[in-house]
Enzyme design. Structure first.
Site, PDB file in Angstrom:
ATOM      1  N   SER A  30       0.849  -1.192   0.000  1.00 44.09           N
ATOM      2  CA  SER A  30       0.000   0.000   0.000  1.00 44.09           C
ATOM      3  C   SER A  30       0.885   1.242   0.000  1.00 44.09           C
ATOM      4  O   SER A  30       2.105   1.141   0.049  1.00 44.09           O
ATOM      5  CB  SER A  30      -0.894  -0.003   1.231  1.00 44.09           C
ATOM      6  OG  SER A  30      -0.115   0.274   2.374  1.00 44.09           O
ATOM      7  N   LYS A  31       0.231   2.393  -0.020  1.00 35.61           N
ATOM      8  CA  LYS A  31       0.958   3.655  -0.072  1.00 35.61           C
ATOM      9  C   LYS A  31       2.000   3.765   1.048  1.00 35.61           C
ATOM     10  O   LYS A  31       3.025   4.398   0.879  1.00 35.61           O
ATOM     11  CB  LYS A  31       0.001   4.843   0.017  1.00 35.61           C
ATOM     12  CG  LYS A  31      -0.600   5.256  -1.293  1.00 35.61           C
ATOM     13  CD  LYS A  31      -2.112   5.325  -1.221  1.00 35.61           C
ATOM     14  CE  LYS A  31      -2.718   3.943  -1.338  1.00 35.61           C
ATOM     15  NZ  LYS A  31      -4.040   3.712  -1.006  1.00 35.61           N
ATOM     16  N   ARG A  32       1.689   3.139   2.182  1.00 34.00           N
ATOM     17  CA  ARG A  32       2.629   3.154   3.305  1.00 34.00           C
ATOM     18  C   ARG A  32       4.016   2.660   2.891  1.00 34.00           C
ATOM     19  O   ARG A  32       5.021   3.023   3.473  1.00 34.00           O
ATOM     20  CB  ARG A  32       2.143   2.212   4.415  1.00 34.00           C
ATOM     21  CG  ARG A  32       1.056   2.740   5.287  1.00 34.00           C
ATOM     22  CD  ARG A  32       0.888   1.848   6.506  1.00 34.00           C
ATOM     23  NE  ARG A  32       0.655   0.443   6.170  1.00 34.00           N
ATOM     24  CZ  ARG A  32       1.562  -0.512   6.294  1.00 34.00           C
ATOM     25  NH1 ARG A  32       2.751  -0.247   6.771  1.00 34.00           N
ATOM     26  NH2 ARG A  32       1.280  -1.752   5.965  1.00 34.00           N
TER      27      ARG A  32
END
Length: 519
Positions: A255-257
């Site tokens: 994910s963006k994380r």
RNA sequence: GGCGCUAUCGUCUAGGGGUUAGGACGGAAGAUUCUCAAUCUUCAAACCCGGGUUCGAUUCCCGGUAGCGCUACCA
């Protein structure tokens, strides 16, 4: 599925943002399979989620897909025999088949409210039972149900799940079976008339004659509902291939994380599309033998095989992507690399964007020929050193920002500067450069420079790195860097160009360095 | 909770009833180069656990464990 029907694949993203790497891999595998089998690729926009879908994202998606080098035979932008290819334009179709299922008794009207359903689920949860719909409205007489709906009661349409286990074949997972006991009667049309994903995919895939459904394995658990729908409609069930999830380094879903995850991110970092595609192909697939790693799109079309796709999840490894990117940067034709690099130089401010360039072309920098030629030599000089093109300005910074004081103060230069022979080398080198006529006008050639170096060598009797390191510190500010043969002409030519920030010639560097050194 | 999927070096993977378990990224060492990078050579590094089946399982079967997914009038 008739064995000889033409292969038809589809890629069906939701326009909720930029294309994600996971979806890009799904698109790639679909595309490879289709191209190999000489089948058709359909692009379909799944925008039934009104909340999250935006029209502008559709254009982004198309740009991202094209950037990757993929194309399609049918889609919202190119049309095709099964148009429309945007689900929001197909609502009538979904309603029509919904009514048909209702009339045939394969589906029924459900009057339960969201609150009631939520309570049912909570109760099931509390009693640790399967959270499936109770089937409360299953038994309502169809005629009465229709009357209630006509009378204004809001109703959703639910599919009846059959009384037998649901089996299907998956090319990467083999045979999969779900007990009908664990699959709820799914809502196919909401009470507001909007259809639900699990329903529209089936309608569209069937109507668009899709033969192979390749998608992420997060859809595996939804597949029984879909298979039940194909059966209820009396349509052939396509082949399925569920691709494993791409994980981040912590083994959680990417994910963006985890940093860069959208195709646009990689493009903005200066990752080449061929590197990304090659990397993505290797995530979950390996050729026979499993040793070859470098593949062009064309080679992948030849070699790819769905049967060889691994079912286990894969961790996205940025380092390996960089390795491939370095490989493709070295392969890349210089002209293309230069244009790509210009973006990043412009962004870093060492180059002006031409103010007369067309307004919509922020991805292309227009420069005059002399500048272009020079930047291509800078690119050639430094591109072999970078993982990604956005590192180019930083790597090339010795050209653009020379700081004699910083060079003298840098801890990594301290050892070299402290060598006993260094002073003599520095002195003689400065004298030679300053008295050289070409250097005075910024036209010192590599040959003349080499001559100066050999003279310094002869006069000081210093050779090897004791000779080269101090000189490199004067010229570049650092004792390591590219070979002088290519560097010197770049510096000299750069100093004669009209750049936003003046590039110092060799002579100017020597002057600045001497001044800083001798006070 | 229920159901499903998955399980080989740190990572991506090959392999498959008997192998020195192969390759790649990354790591380490060396060679080369004025230096860095590149390149080349070498090295370290893995079959989740427990039961079966079998002469023999990392491989086949079952169970456990762990990770992930689904369990929506999201996609």
């Amino acid at each position: 599925m008739t064995a000889n029907s033409p292969i038809r694949m589809r890629f069906a993203p939701s326009p909720t943002g930029h294309l994600h790497v996971g979806n890009a891999r799904t698109a790639l595998f679909n595309w490879l399979f289709a191209r190999q089998k000489r089948g058709a690729v359909v692009l379909r926009i799944e925008d039934t989620d009104v909340e999250r879908s935006e029209a502008r994202f559709e254009d982004q998606l198309i740009d991202d897909l094209k950037w990757l080098g993929l194309d399609w035979d049918e889609g919202p932008d190119v049309g095709g025999p099964y148009a429309p290819y945007r689900q929001s334009d197909r609502l009538d179709v979904y309603r029509e088949y919904g009514e048909r299922l209702l009339d045939e008794g394969k589906a029924y009207l459900c009057f339960c409210t969201e609150d009631e359903l939520q309570q049912e689920r909570d109760r099931a949860q509390a009693e640790s039972r399967q959270q499936i719909y109770s089937g409360k409205c299953r038994m309502i007489d169809p005629d009465e149900a229709k009357r209630r709906r006509a009378g204004g009661e809001s109703a959703a349409i639910r599919l009846r799940i059959p009384e037998h286990p649901i089996r299907f074949h998956d090319i990467v997972h083999g045979d999969v079976e779900f007990s009908n006991e664990v699959v709820s009667d799914p809502i196919i049309l909401r009470s507001n008339g909007m259809p639900v994903y699990n329903y529209v995919v089936v309608i569209d895939d069937a109507l668009m004659k899709i033969t192979h459904v390749i998608r992420g394995d997060d859809h595996l658990s939804n597949t029984p509902k879909q298979v039940a729908l194909y059966e209820a409609l009396g349509w052939p069930v396509p082949e399925f291939a569920h691709l494993s999830t791409i994980l981040g380094s912590d083994r959680e879903r990417l994910s963006k994380r985890h940093g860069a995850t959208s195709i646009a991110n990689f493009r903005d970092m200066g990752v080449l599309p061929e590197a990304l595609m090659n990397y993505l192909a290797l995530l979950g697939w390996a050729p026979t033998g499993g040793t070859r790693e470098i593949f062009s799109l064309e080679e992948l079309v030849k070699e790819f095989s769905l049967e060889r796709v691994t079912p286990s999840p894969a961790v996205f490894d940025m380092e390996k992507l960089y390795w491939l990117n370095r490989h493709y940067i070295k392969q890349c034709e210089l002209q293309r690399l230069t244009f790509l690099g210009l973006e990043f130089f412009a962004k870093s401010g060492v180059l002006d964007r031409n103010p007369t360039s067309p307004p919509n072309s922020d991805r292309t920098v227009f420069v005059e020929k002399s500048l272009l030629d020079w930047f291509s030599r800078v690119t050639e000089l430094f591109a072999p050193y970078v993982d990604r093109l956005d590192q180019l300005p930083e790597r090339a910074s010795p050209i653009f920002s020379y700081d004699a004081r910083a060079a003298l103060a840098a801890p990594e230069n301290a050892e070299v500067l402290a060598w006993p022979q260094t002073k003599a080398v520095l002195d003689r080198f400065a004298v030679k450069v300053l008295e050289n006529e070409s250097a005075q006008v910024g036209k010192l050639s590599a040959e003349e420079f080499n001559k100066i170096v050999s003279e310094v060598k002869a006069e000081t009797d210093v050779k090897g790195k004791e000779l080269f390191h101090p000189i490199r510190i004067v010229v570049m500010g650092s004792h390591s860097g590219p070979a002088f043969d290519k560097l010197i002409p770049v510096l000299e030519e750069g100093s004669r160009l009209n750049l936003p920030k003046h590039v110092l010639s060799v002579r100017e560097r020597v002057e600045a360095f001497s001044k800083a050194r001798l006070g």
